[in-house]
Design a protein around this motif. Structure first.
Motif, PDB file in Angstrom:
ATOM      1  N   GLY A   5      18.613   9.389  -4.234  1.00 38.76           N
ATOM      2  CA  GLY A   5      17.048   9.545  -4.386  1.00 38.76           C
ATOM      3  C   GLY A   5      16.245   9.062  -2.892  1.00 38.76           C
ATOM      4  N   GLY A   6      16.870   9.135  -1.880  1.00 38.01           N
ATOM      5  CA  GLY A   6      16.226   8.635  -0.764  1.00 38.01           C
ATOM      6  C   GLY A   6      15.262   9.256  -0.207  1.00 38.01           C
ATOM      7  N   HIS A   7      14.969  10.757  -0.560  1.00 37.76           N
ATOM      8  CA  HIS A   7      13.918  11.601  -0.272  1.00 37.76           C
ATOM      9  C   HIS A   7      12.642  11.188  -0.936  1.00 37.76           C
ATOM     10  N   VAL A   8      12.750  11.073  -2.093  1.00 38.10           N
ATOM     11  CA  VAL A   8      11.711  10.884  -3.407  1.00 38.10           C
ATOM     12  C   VAL A   8      11.230   9.264  -2.729  1.00 38.10           C
ATOM     13  N   ARG A   9      11.944   8.456  -2.546  1.00 35.69           N
ATOM     14  CA  ARG A   9      11.611   6.994  -2.425  1.00 35.69           C
ATOM     15  C   ARG A   9      10.749   6.940  -1.011  1.00 35.69           C
ATOM     16  N   ARG A  10      11.670   7.620   0.027  1.00 35.51           N
ATOM     17  CA  ARG A  10      10.594   7.457   1.344  1.00 35.51           C
ATOM     18  C   ARG A  10       9.595   8.233   1.291  1.00 35.51           C
ATOM     19  N   ALA A  11       9.383   9.558   0.427  1.00 34.68           N
ATOM     20  CA  ALA A  11       8.133  10.118   0.620  1.00 34.68           C
ATOM     21  C   ALA A  11       7.013   9.443  -0.155  1.00 34.68           C
ATOM     22  N   ALA A  12       7.415   8.598  -1.282  1.00 31.15           N
ATOM     23  CA  ALA A  12       6.342   7.950  -1.828  1.00 31.15           C
ATOM     24  C   ALA A  12       5.690   6.690  -0.742  1.00 31.15           C
ATOM     25  N   ALA A  13       6.955   6.095  -0.382  1.00 25.69           N
ATOM     26  CA  ALA A  13       6.701   4.946   0.718  1.00 25.69           C
ATOM     27  C   ALA A  13       5.839   5.387   2.007  1.00 25.69           C
ATOM     28  N   PHE A  14       6.114   6.615   2.325  1.00 21.70           N
ATOM     29  CA  PHE A  14       5.420   7.135   3.622  1.00 21.70           C
ATOM     30  C   PHE A  14       4.005   7.410   3.054  1.00 21.70           C
ATOM     31  N   LEU A  15       3.866   7.968   1.775  1.00 15.61           N
ATOM     32  CA  LEU A  15       2.524   8.197   1.250  1.00 15.61           C
ATOM     33  C   LEU A  15       1.712   6.843   1.216  1.00 15.61           C
ATOM     34  N   VAL A  16       2.214   5.936   0.845  1.00 13.58           N
ATOM     35  CA  VAL A  16       1.576   4.550   0.548  1.00 13.58           C
ATOM     36  C   VAL A  16       1.249   4.175   2.073  1.00 13.58           C
TER      37      VAL A  16
ATOM     38  N   ASP B 101     -13.529  15.807  -9.294  1.00 13.45           N
ATOM     39  CA  ASP B 101     -13.071  17.172  -8.459  1.00 13.45           C
ATOM     40  C   ASP B 101     -12.070  16.549  -7.352  1.00 13.45           C
ATOM     41  N   LEU B 102     -12.544  15.593  -6.722  1.00 11.17           N
ATOM     42  CA  LEU B 102     -11.757  14.831  -5.645  1.00 11.17           C
ATOM     43  C   LEU B 102     -10.339  14.360  -6.202  1.00 11.17           C
ATOM     44  N   ALA B 103     -10.517  13.725  -7.281  1.00  7.21           N
ATOM     45  CA  ALA B 103      -9.177  13.116  -8.084  1.00  7.21           C
ATOM     46  C   ALA B 103      -8.254  14.577  -8.316  1.00  7.21           C
ATOM     47  N   LEU B 104      -8.877  15.478  -8.692  1.00  2.37           N
ATOM     48  CA  LEU B 104      -7.825  16.655  -8.833  1.00  2.37           C
ATOM     49  C   LEU B 104      -7.224  17.164  -7.579  1.00  2.37           C
ATOM     50  N   GLU B 105      -7.838  17.159  -6.754  1.00  3.38           N
ATOM     51  CA  GLU B 105      -7.305  17.628  -5.455  1.00  3.38           C
ATOM     52  C   GLU B 105      -6.283  16.777  -5.031  1.00  3.38           C
ATOM     53  N   SER B 106      -6.538  15.341  -5.058  1.00  9.26           N
ATOM     54  CA  SER B 106      -5.323  14.307  -4.586  1.00  9.26           C
ATOM     55  C   SER B 106      -4.344  14.259  -5.312  1.00  9.26           C
ATOM     56  N   GLU B 107      -4.413  14.427  -6.936  1.00 11.20           N
ATOM     57  CA  GLU B 107      -3.227  14.438  -7.691  1.00 11.20           C
ATOM     58  C   GLU B 107      -2.384  15.679  -7.341  1.00 11.20           C
ATOM     59  N   ALA B 108      -3.233  16.890  -7.198  1.00 14.25           N
ATOM     60  CA  ALA B 108      -2.391  18.090  -7.175  1.00 14.25           C
ATOM     61  C   ALA B 108      -1.574  18.054  -5.830  1.00 14.25           C
ATOM     62  N   ALA B 109      -1.838  17.280  -4.690  1.00 19.16           N
ATOM     63  CA  ALA B 109      -1.459  17.171  -3.443  1.00 19.16           C
ATOM     64  C   ALA B 109      -0.306  16.178  -3.549  1.00 19.16           C
ATOM     65  N   THR B 110      -0.383  15.111  -4.211  1.00 21.83           N
ATOM     66  CA  THR B 110       0.617  13.992  -4.361  1.00 21.83           C
ATOM     67  C   THR B 110       1.826  14.795  -5.318  1.00 21.83           C
ATOM     68  N   THR B 111       1.603  15.381  -6.275  1.00 19.12           N
ATOM     69  CA  THR B 111       2.436  16.022  -7.415  1.00 19.12           C
ATOM     70  C   THR B 111       3.186  17.195  -6.459  1.00 19.12           C
ATOM     71  N   LEU B 112       2.551  17.904  -5.717  1.00 20.94           N
ATOM     72  CA  LEU B 112       3.327  18.761  -4.986  1.00 20.94           C
ATOM     73  C   LEU B 112       4.359  18.292  -4.001  1.00 20.94           C
ATOM     74  N   ALA B 113       3.742  17.242  -3.082  1.00 22.18           N
ATOM     75  CA  ALA B 113       4.445  16.681  -2.311  1.00 22.18           C
ATOM     76  C   ALA B 113       5.934  15.929  -2.684  1.00 22.18           C
ATOM     77  N   LEU B 114       5.761  15.454  -3.821  1.00 22.92           N
ATOM     78  CA  LEU B 114       6.869  14.381  -4.364  1.00 22.92           C
ATOM     79  C   LEU B 114       7.819  15.688  -5.125  1.00 22.92           C
ATOM     80  N   ARG B 115       7.346  16.756  -5.408  1.00 27.24           N
ATOM     81  CA  ARG B 115       8.343  17.988  -6.048  1.00 27.24           C
ATOM     82  C   ARG B 115       9.197  18.306  -4.797  1.00 27.24           C
ATOM     83  N   LEU B 116       8.547  18.580  -3.604  1.00 27.66           N
ATOM     84  CA  LEU B 116       9.243  18.921  -2.587  1.00 27.66           C
ATOM     85  C   LEU B 116      10.428  17.980  -1.978  1.00 27.66           C
ATOM     86  N   ALA B 117       9.892  16.489  -2.066  1.00 25.75           N
ATOM     87  CA  ALA B 117      10.895  15.639  -1.701  1.00 25.75           C
ATOM     88  C   ALA B 117      12.071  15.699  -2.526  1.00 25.75           C
TER      89      ALA B 117
END
Length: 544
Positions: A112-123, A343-359
């Motif tokens: 799970g290294g890429h998901v864990r790292r992706a979340a930590a990098f985002l934080v 509207d801002l929250a939608l954009e943010s959640e969509a970005a996060t959800t997509l990024a973690l899916r790619l990780a």
């Protein structure tokens, strides 16, 4: 001291001393979704601890100090010897050390290294984005080095180490090492095949001497760099160590540091090679093919970095409006402000959800997931990074005049927000890369359609958007001129599919209405009134 003329009231408290990870429901849910049960609890505990570190008053202060005290170049010592060193504020080193120790360069081969790292990098991006570059380069260098097993065996343990050693000495004597990158030159920019830096073979097998320049060299204080240069057999990838094995310094002449709009705590340099020793990575003439894995990994980090900036901007805006009162009530309860925040929250959640899916696709590593990454990474890099700047500006506006003042931290987010759309290939480069993948690799479209097709039938607007996209893909006449539109639609449909499958219904409904159904305007805050916006905003609120 208290003022004598008035009392200070109606000001939001600082957003500090909180779990940056745990307060982000979309991020927590994505990690829970993509981590296997065997490592899920460990990963969540690890990320929550890192989130509390990121949200602490001390670390937030380090971020501010690193930004306020940019690096300084020292070309010579007091005696006139050329040293080419970069001095950083101690807070920058502390931040970088925390990032390394948290495993932000250690995803490869870890469950799970890429998901864990992706979340930590985002934080971690939400603290101060300027230390993200060396973390990203070091992480991304691994796939390039793996094209040469001997080099990988020597360097990978140090690149994936959790020990930060800032000393300039031979990498073989260090428990951990950092990598930088030098690809672009003055005359070429993104067109690296126009590079003129020359590589002359030496007697030692695989060794070369470089002569030339790099217009942008990321993280010039690193232990080694991957660079592109023209060898007799064509454009080739090389490893340039900062310090040679005998302890002498390689010829690495830092001409100046860039004076950048944002990302000011990080050093970006112009460097000259003049008889610089280098080791070939991969075959001569295969430079682009050798570094393509590194480029893909850094492009995903651009998506993660932008998602992190967006999340912090939204968190600050919602936090402020939850406390601030105006015109007889809390700002967060005012219908128009609620529309903007949602509207801002939608954009943010969509970005996060997509990024973690790619990780998660990186962790899977299967043929289908690799094909999805080939088209989804440049599409996501194009769209998410493009949306970061307008979101950051709108979020700052939610704080009114306070958001225009440096002490709020919002101007730093605004200055940082365009960065990831430029680095690692600007918008046109990403859009053209999407076209290249569609034309040359039929499997990528199949992988994409399989992914978005998992949500078919769940929302009529998503179904219609998929149908329209297929129509657009069927007509590739003059497609280059509309490559941006096509790339945007690919990203939006993928985001919509993921939110329909994974997000709360009110979030998915609002996204599909505004982004796919044509019920939203160009500006933030134009969502249709029938939506459950209060729930969307509450979901985005960071709870201290």
């Amino acid at each position: 001291m208290a003022g004598t003329t008035h009392s200070v009231t109606n000001q939001a408290p600082p957003l500090v001393q909180y779990d940056v990870f745990g307060a982000d429901r979309a991020l927590v849910e994505a990690v829970e979704r993509h981590l296997d049960p065997g490592v899920r609890d460990e990963g969540l505990t690890e990320l929550s601890g890192f989130g509390r570190t990121a949200g602490s008053a001390q670390v937030q202060e380090w971020g501010a100090l690193a930004n306020e005290n940019p690096p300084r170049l020292r070309t010579h010592d007091r005696y006139g010897h050329r040293i080419d060193e970069v001095d950083f504020h101690p807070s920058w080193h502390r931040l970088l050390g925390k990032g390394v120790s948290a495993g932000l360069t250690a995803a490869w081969g870890r469950p799970g290294g890429h998901v864990r790292r992706a979340a930590a990098f985002l934080v971690w991006t939400q603290v101060e984005a300027g230390n993200g570059c060396p973390l990203s380069m070091t992480h991304a260098a691994v796939p390039a080095l793996r094209t040469d097993p001997e080099l990988a065996a020597r360097w990978e343990p140090r690149l994936t180490s959790t020990v930060y050693d800032r000393a300039l000495r031979p990498a073989g004597q260090k428990p951990g090492a950092l990598f930088g990158m030098g690809m672009t030159e003055k005359q070429g920019g993104s067109d690296v095949r126009a590079n003129t830096t020359a590589a002359r073979p030496l007697a030692e097998d695989g060794a070369y001497e470089l002569t030339g320049h790099k217009w942008f060299c990321s993280a010039p204080m690193s232990d080694a760099f991957l660079v592109l240069a023209q060898a007799p057999g064509g454009l080739t990838c090389f490893l340039v160590p900062r310090v040679l094995e005998d302890g002498t310094r390689n010829v690495f002449l830092i001409q100046r540091l860039k004076d950048k709009l944002g990302n000011r705590s990080n050093a970006s340099a112009e460097v000259e090679f003049d008889g610089t020793w280098a080791r070939r990575v991969g075959d001569e003439g295969a430079g682009v093919r050798t570094v393509i894995g590194m480029v893909a990994a850094t492009r995903l980090d651009c998506v993660l970095g932008s998602a992190g900036l967006m999340r912090q901007a939204v968190a600050q805006a919602v936090h402020h409006c939850a406390y601030r009162e105006a015109f007889g009530g809390k700002l967060v309860d005012k219908p128009l402000m609620r529309n903007v925040l949602a509207d801002l929250a939608l954009e943010s959640e969509a970005a996060t959800t997509l990024a973690l899916r790619l990780a998660a696709a990186y962790d899977d590593g299967g043929e289908q997931e690799r094909a999805l990454l080939r088209i989804a990474v440049p599409a996501a890099k194009y769209w998410v990074t493009k949306r970061c700047a307008p979101l950051a500006v709108e979020a700052a506006e939610c704080l009114g005049g306070n958001g225009y003042v440096e002490e709020s931290g919002m101007p730093r987010l605004v200055r940082e927000s365009p960065l990831n759309s430029i680095w690692e290939g600007a918008g046109n480069v990403q859009a053209l890369d999407v076209l290249r993948a569609l034309r040359r690799e039929p499997a990528v479209l199949d992988a994409y359609l399989r992914e978005v097709g998992r949500a078919r039938g769940a929302d009529r607007r998503l179904d219609a958007a998929i149908k329209d996209l297929l129509t657009e893909l069927a007509d590739l006449e003059g497609v280059e001129g509309r490559a941006r539109r096509l790339t945007e639609r690919l990203a939006l449909v993928l985001q919509g599919s993921l939110l329909v499958r994974y997000a709360p219904p009110q979030v998915a409904d609002a996204f599909c209405a505004a982004r796919l159904g044509g019920d939203g305007g160009a500006a933030f805050g134009t969502l249709p009134r029938a939506l459950d916006l209060a729930s969307v905003v509450e979901r985005a609120r960071p709870v201290c």
